[in-house]
Design a protein around this motif. Sequence first.
Motif, PDB file in Angstrom:
ATOM      1  N   ALA A   1      -9.762  11.212  -5.138  1.00  0.00           N
ATOM      2  CA  ALA A   1      -9.787  10.239  -4.050  1.00  0.00           C
ATOM      3  C   ALA A   1      -9.721   8.805  -4.572  1.00  0.00           C
ATOM      4  CB  ALA A   1     -11.039  10.446  -3.189  1.00  0.00           C
ATOM      5  N   PHE A   2     -10.561   8.479  -5.585  1.00  0.00           N
ATOM      6  CA  PHE A   2     -10.584   7.096  -6.082  1.00  0.00           C
ATOM      7  C   PHE A   2      -9.406   6.837  -7.015  1.00  0.00           C
ATOM      8  CE2 PHE A   2     -11.947   3.530  -8.696  1.00  0.00           C
ATOM      9  CZ  PHE A   2     -12.411   2.657  -7.726  1.00  0.00           C
ATOM     10  N   VAL A   3      -9.287   7.675  -8.039  1.00  0.00           N
ATOM     11  CA  VAL A   3      -8.159   7.598  -8.976  1.00  0.00           C
ATOM     12  C   VAL A   3      -7.434   8.938  -8.932  1.00  0.00           C
ATOM     13  CG1 VAL A   3      -7.459   7.262 -11.376  1.00  0.00           C
ATOM     14  CG2 VAL A   3      -9.423   5.995 -10.469  1.00  0.00           C
ATOM     15  N   PRO A   4      -6.158   8.978  -8.596  1.00  0.00           N
ATOM     16  CA  PRO A   4      -5.244   7.837  -8.425  1.00  0.00           C
ATOM     17  C   PRO A   4      -4.906   7.495  -6.985  1.00  0.00           C
ATOM     18  CG  PRO A   4      -3.963   9.803  -8.812  1.00  0.00           C
ATOM     19  CD  PRO A   4      -5.416  10.249  -8.744  1.00  0.00           C
ATOM     20  N   LEU A   5      -5.490   8.187  -5.989  1.00  0.00           N
ATOM     21  CA  LEU A   5      -5.040   7.963  -4.607  1.00  0.00           C
ATOM     22  C   LEU A   5      -5.375   6.558  -4.120  1.00  0.00           C
ATOM     23  CD1 LEU A   5      -5.861  11.377  -2.867  1.00  0.00           C
ATOM     24  CD2 LEU A   5      -3.707  10.585  -3.864  1.00  0.00           C
ATOM     25  N   ALA A   6      -6.665   6.153  -4.247  1.00  0.00           N
ATOM     26  CA  ALA A   6      -7.045   4.815  -3.782  1.00  0.00           C
ATOM     27  C   ALA A   6      -6.534   3.739  -4.723  1.00  0.00           C
ATOM     28  CB  ALA A   6      -8.565   4.729  -3.635  1.00  0.00           C
ATOM     29  N   MET A   7      -6.773   3.925  -6.001  1.00  0.00           N
ATOM     30  CA  MET A   7      -6.334   2.980  -7.020  1.00  0.00           C
ATOM     31  C   MET A   7      -5.770   3.776  -8.192  1.00  0.00           C
ATOM     32  SD  MET A   7      -8.546   0.227  -9.288  1.00  0.00           S
ATOM     33  CE  MET A   7      -9.134  -0.693  -7.880  1.00  0.00           C
ATOM     34  N   PRO A   8      -4.541   3.512  -8.621  1.00  0.00           N
ATOM     35  CA  PRO A   8      -3.693   2.381  -8.231  1.00  0.00           C
ATOM     36  C   PRO A   8      -2.625   2.703  -7.191  1.00  0.00           C
ATOM     37  CG  PRO A   8      -2.828   3.367 -10.206  1.00  0.00           C
ATOM     38  CD  PRO A   8      -4.019   4.210  -9.800  1.00  0.00           C
TER      39      PRO A   8
ATOM     40  N   GLY B   1      -0.861  -4.965  -7.319  1.00  0.00           N
ATOM     41  CA  GLY B   1      -0.087  -5.841  -6.448  1.00  0.00           C
ATOM     42  C   GLY B   1      -0.792  -6.114  -5.135  1.00  0.00           C
ATOM     43  N   THR B   2      -1.383  -5.068  -4.554  1.00  0.00           N
ATOM     44  CA  THR B   2      -2.121  -5.236  -3.301  1.00  0.00           C
ATOM     45  C   THR B   2      -3.323  -6.145  -3.501  1.00  0.00           C
ATOM     46  OG1 THR B   2      -1.451  -2.990  -2.687  1.00  0.00           O
ATOM     47  CG2 THR B   2      -3.237  -3.982  -1.424  1.00  0.00           C
ATOM     48  N   ILE B   3      -4.063  -5.932  -4.597  1.00  0.00           N
ATOM     49  CA  ILE B   3      -5.253  -6.749  -4.857  1.00  0.00           C
ATOM     50  C   ILE B   3      -4.875  -8.211  -5.089  1.00  0.00           C
ATOM     51  CG2 ILE B   3      -7.135  -7.097  -6.507  1.00  0.00           C
ATOM     52  CD1 ILE B   3      -7.209  -4.060  -6.862  1.00  0.00           C
ATOM     53  N   ALA B   4      -3.807  -8.434  -5.855  1.00  0.00           N
ATOM     54  CA  ALA B   4      -3.364  -9.812  -6.098  1.00  0.00           C
ATOM     55  C   ALA B   4      -2.946 -10.485  -4.804  1.00  0.00           C
ATOM     56  CB  ALA B   4      -2.206  -9.817  -7.099  1.00  0.00           C
ATOM     57  N   MET B   5      -2.266  -9.748  -3.931  1.00  0.00           N
ATOM     58  CA  MET B   5      -1.864 -10.311  -2.647  1.00  0.00           C
ATOM     59  C   MET B   5      -3.076 -10.662  -1.788  1.00  0.00           C
ATOM     60  SD  MET B   5      -0.005 -11.234  -0.146  1.00  0.00           S
ATOM     61  CE  MET B   5       1.691 -10.859  -0.514  1.00  0.00           C
TER      62      MET B   5
ATOM     63  N   ALA C   1       0.829  -1.203   0.000  1.00  0.00           N
ATOM     64  CA  ALA C   1       0.000   0.000   0.000  1.00  0.00           C
ATOM     65  C   ALA C   1       0.863   1.252   0.000  1.00  0.00           C
ATOM     66  CB  ALA C   1      -0.923  -0.011   1.220  1.00  0.00           C
ATOM     67  N   ASN C   2       1.945   1.275   0.791  1.00  0.00           N
ATOM     68  CA  ASN C   2       2.936   2.349   0.813  1.00  0.00           C
ATOM     69  C   ASN C   2       2.284   3.728   0.930  1.00  0.00           C
ATOM     70  OD1 ASN C   2       5.340   3.675   0.769  1.00  0.00           O
ATOM     71  ND2 ASN C   2       5.925   3.077  -1.295  1.00  0.00           N
ATOM     72  N   PRO C   3       1.719   4.066   2.077  1.00  0.00           N
ATOM     73  CA  PRO C   3       1.034   5.356   2.227  1.00  0.00           C
ATOM     74  C   PRO C   3       1.922   6.557   1.958  1.00  0.00           C
ATOM     75  CG  PRO C   3       0.519   3.891   4.067  1.00  0.00           C
ATOM     76  CD  PRO C   3       1.617   3.244   3.297  1.00  0.00           C
ATOM     77  N   LEU C   4       3.234   6.452   2.204  1.00  0.00           N
ATOM     78  CA  LEU C   4       4.118   7.597   1.979  1.00  0.00           C
ATOM     79  C   LEU C   4       4.184   7.974   0.500  1.00  0.00           C
ATOM     80  CD1 LEU C   4       7.076   6.912   4.439  1.00  0.00           C
ATOM     81  CD2 LEU C   4       5.256   8.608   4.630  1.00  0.00           C
ATOM     82  N   THR C   5       4.151   6.966  -0.373  1.00  0.00           N
ATOM     83  CA  THR C   5       4.115   7.269  -1.804  1.00  0.00           C
ATOM     84  C   THR C   5       2.824   7.986  -2.169  1.00  0.00           C
ATOM     85  OG1 THR C   5       5.487   5.346  -2.308  1.00  0.00           O
ATOM     86  CG2 THR C   5       4.199   6.266  -4.109  1.00  0.00           C
ATOM     87  N   THR C   6       1.713   7.564  -1.563  1.00  0.00           N
ATOM     88  CA  THR C   6       0.438   8.229  -1.810  1.00  0.00           C
ATOM     89  C   THR C   6       0.469   9.663  -1.287  1.00  0.00           C
ATOM     90  OG1 THR C   6      -0.643   6.078  -1.584  1.00  0.00           O
ATOM     91  CG2 THR C   6      -2.060   8.023  -1.520  1.00  0.00           C
TER      92      THR C   6
END
Length: 222
Positions: free
Chosen positions: A120-127, A133-137, A19-24
């Motif tokens: 909020a949804f694109v691009p912060l929440a997804m991707p 990668g998060t969804i696959a995990m 998820a890496n919140p710092l990148t977000t």
Amino acid sequence: MVDLFKAIGLGLVVLLPLANPLTTVALFLGLAGDMNREQRNHQSLMASVYVFAIMMVAYYAGQLVMNTFGISIPGLRIAGGLIVAFIGFRMLFPAPKSPDAADAQDALEDKQGRPAPNIAFVPLAMPSTAGPGTIAMIISSASTVRSGSDFPEWVVMIAPPLIFAIIGVILWGCLRSSGAIMRWVGKDGIEAISRLMGFLLVCMGVQFIINGVLEIIQTYPN
């Protein structure tokens, strides 16, 4: 309760590097330049809600989607490993960014009278946060947990929503305090943490691929 805390801790250790919140936060600083404080707070809250919803759907309905399209668990592990490793390489060796971090931080000053874009949804929440990668995990972990787990059944039922909610709260807190985080950690600190997480993601991606290949070998021994 000890098992519950262990499960939550394990889930956070696995999902937080993805998820890496710092990148977000860095992305948010670059995109929220025309927003006032109230608008930024609203976008932060909605991004966290979207992340929680995406993760819940991936955990509870991801397997149904896989069955519908005929995707196997080893295939998902290998594909997810490739995605995670690719994301990790991009974090280890980032492309040069045009906006400077200081410029993005200065752009976060309150601005009135302008409509706020919905980021909020694109691009912060997804991707950015709940990416492929998060969804696959999550889908792979859900399949593994349902096939057999050392945790009690009630822990398996309660832990996933709590893990996703905690990740959403962490993201919300990071976005709410994005300006302070950037001033405290600095551009070099953000880059160092991002590259460390990138290395961890490369290692995790390679391990996913190994696990997928081993599962194929065990499934088709001849």
